[in-house]
Scaffold this active site. Structure first.
Site, mmCIF file in Angstrom:
data_model
loop_
_atom_site.group_PDB
_atom_site.id
_atom_site.type_symbol
_atom_site.label_atom_id
_atom_site.label_comp_id
_atom_site.label_asym_id
_atom_site.label_seq_id
_atom_site.Cartn_x
_atom_site.Cartn_y
_atom_site.Cartn_z
ATOM 1 C CE LYS A 56 51.333 41.166 40.052
ATOM 2 N NZ LYS A 56 49.877 40.805 39.182
ATOM 3 C CG HIS B 58 51.841 44.707 42.661
ATOM 4 N ND1 HIS B 58 51.287 44.940 41.227
ATOM 5 C CD2 HIS B 58 51.117 43.599 43.196
ATOM 6 C CE1 HIS B 58 50.307 44.408 41.260
ATOM 7 N NE2 HIS B 58 50.139 43.424 42.353
ATOM 8 C CB SER C 157 47.764 44.658 44.184
ATOM 9 O OG SER C 157 46.949 43.940 45.048
HETATM 10 C C1 LIG Z 1 50.234 40.995 45.497
HETATM 11 C C2 LIG Z 1 50.019 39.831 44.522
HETATM 12 N N1 LIG Z 1 50.560 38.574 44.873
HETATM 13 C C3 LIG Z 1 50.322 37.697 44.118
HETATM 14 C C4 LIG Z 1 49.847 37.621 42.970
HETATM 15 C C5 LIG Z 1 49.737 36.493 41.967
HETATM 16 O O1 LIG Z 1 50.707 36.491 40.943
HETATM 17 P P1 LIG Z 1 50.308 35.507 39.835
HETATM 18 O O2 LIG Z 1 49.567 36.431 38.447
HETATM 19 O O3 LIG Z 1 51.654 35.130 39.126
HETATM 20 O O4 LIG Z 1 49.623 34.484 40.037
HETATM 21 C C6 LIG Z 1 49.518 38.937 42.466
HETATM 22 C C7 LIG Z 1 48.866 38.951 41.244
HETATM 23 O O5 LIG Z 1 47.980 39.251 40.381
HETATM 24 C C8 LIG Z 1 49.553 40.120 43.500
HETATM 25 O O6 LIG Z 1 49.005 41.156 43.001
#
Ligand SMILES: Cc1ncc(COP(=O)(O)O)c(C=O)c1O
Length: 399
Positions: free
Chosen positions: A247, A216, A188
């Site tokens: 997402k 992602h 990300s």
């Molecule tokens: C790589 C990654 N893993 C996990 C998450 C966490 O996901 P959530 O928004 O469902 O808590 C995110 C997000 O924001 C993320 O970018």
């Protein structure tokens, strides 16, 4: 109240931004268009602000069938989650979604968490223990690092996407404990894909486990959208898949896919699962509907997403805007200093473009950047606008 110097510096930064009128966070969205690619914000109220800050990668938000999925779930089960999944919060919708997710990733079983963050924390804090070593990429998502630390395992960090460094660490860590390598499938922070072919070669060679967070990439990459590991042809070499419905699946909730024993263990012992509620029925209903759209229209939407993302990357580069090693639909523009990043993000929104500024600790100190999430709903005109405004902002905001 007194805080440590590190925490005081957070408050100092916020105050400095407010005084300089460049506070770049929490834009209040007052209205959204038929897709989340266009919104109005409270600040200035201009229409439209074009959004390159969302993770609605396939452009599913706003689809009436997804809204109907949520509404039907509320009609049937109410608005709340009404209890932990183990004691009343688990509906037939949750049961169906577990089956859909397991089938989608070709795994024996799946488990739903309230968020993707909790999925990472739950799986790592359960799978690893004090005798074990968790090896994380330096740009892994914070929830991976939190889960690894909570487990009590030794946590080793390898240089971003550097299998040579990972190999060195694996060679130096034998012994009785388990070794678990954890990476974002699509990072990300930089928008590049994990070197999963090399990483899975290494984990096989060293008898280590590999966990991939497809947050992602689920829905957006790979055949039928099964994520980065599938895209790179190594899905069957991955031990555990985690991810989020927040997402490409335009809902909320996290998931873990793995073998039946691990899923059963998580179901009965993961604190991040048992000591909280599951995703509420509306979120599960929306996610099920989004999966149904993926089955029908996923290929076409993914092709459009890939074309638009390629165009954005090429156009930014042609305009002299440096981008990180992005190869997919997350495109990041490294800036460096936090204040310049804040000023640029603020200026962009004032001119009608919303991007996500990333600051430490989400990225390394000195590595603040802008993240752009491309979606299948973006038009060529949206890409033109983003390129023009970002190039202007970089030229006009002093370093
Ligand atoms: C790589 C990654 N893993 C996990 C998450 C966490 O996901 P959530 O928004 O469902 O808590 C995110 C997000 O924001 C993320 O970018």
């Amino acid at each position: 109240m007194d805080f440590s110097p590190a925490l005081n510096s957070v408050l100092d930064t916020v105050e400095r931004w407010r005084k300089a009128d460049c506070y770049p966070l929490f834009p209040v969205v007052t209205e959204a268009g038929p897709t989340r690619a266009r919104v109005r914000t409270a600040d200035g109220g201009q229409w439209p602000v074009t959004v390159f800050a969302s993770a609605d990668y396939l452009g599913l938000s706003g689809l009436p069938c997804v809204g109907r999925g949520a509404a039907a779930a509320v009609e049937r089960f109410g608005t709340g989650a009404y209890g932990a999944q183990s004691v009343g919060g688990f509906t037939t919708l949750h049961e169906s979604l577990e089956a859909v997710v397991a089938d989608y990733f070709g795994r024996p079983a799946a488990l739903l968490f309230p968020t993707g963050m909790q999925a990472n924390i739950g799986v790592l804090a359960t799978l690893a223990g004090p005798r074990d070593t968790v090896l994380v990429d330096s740009l892994d998502h914070g929830s991976i690092v939190m889960g690894a630390r909570l487990s009590g395992a030794r946590v080793l960090t390898f240089r971003h996407n550097d299998p040579g460094h990972l190999a060195e660490l694996l060679r130096g860590t034998g012994g009785p404990g388990r070794r678990i390598v954890v990476v974002d499938g699509l990072f990300s922070a930089d928008g590049d894909l994990a070197a999963l072919r090399e990483i899975t070669e290494l984990t096989t060679e060293h008898g280590a486990l590999v966990v991939v967070d497809e947050a992602h990439s689920a829905g957006a990459l790979g055949e039928r959208g099964r994520g980065a590991a599938d895209h790179l042809g190594v899905l069957d070499r991955v031990d555990v898949i985690t991810g989020t419905f927040s997402k490409a699946l335009v809902s909320t909730g996290g998931f873990v896919c793995a073998d039946e024993r691990l899923v059963d263990l998580l179901r009965h012992s993961a604190g991040a699962y048992l000591m909280t509620l599951g995703p509420p029925p509306a979120a599960v209903g929306a996610t099920l509907a989004a999966f149904a759209v993926l089955r029908e229209e996923g290929d076409e939407r993914r092709a459009r997403l890939a074309r638009t993302a390629r165009s954005l990357r090429e156009r930014l580069t042609a305009a002299g805007v440096g981008i990180a090693a992005s190869t997919a639909h997350v495109v990041t523009v490294p800036i460096g200093p936090v204040d310049r990043t804040a000023r640029i993000a603020r200026r962009l929104i004032a001119h009608g473009l919303m991007v996500a500024p990333l600051f430490p600790p989400a990225v390394p100190i000195g590595g603040a950047r802008l993240r752009l999430g491309v979606t299948a709903a973006h038009t060529p005109e949206d890409v033109d606008l983003a390129v023009r405004l970002i190039a202007d902002a970089l030229a006009e905001e002093p370093a």
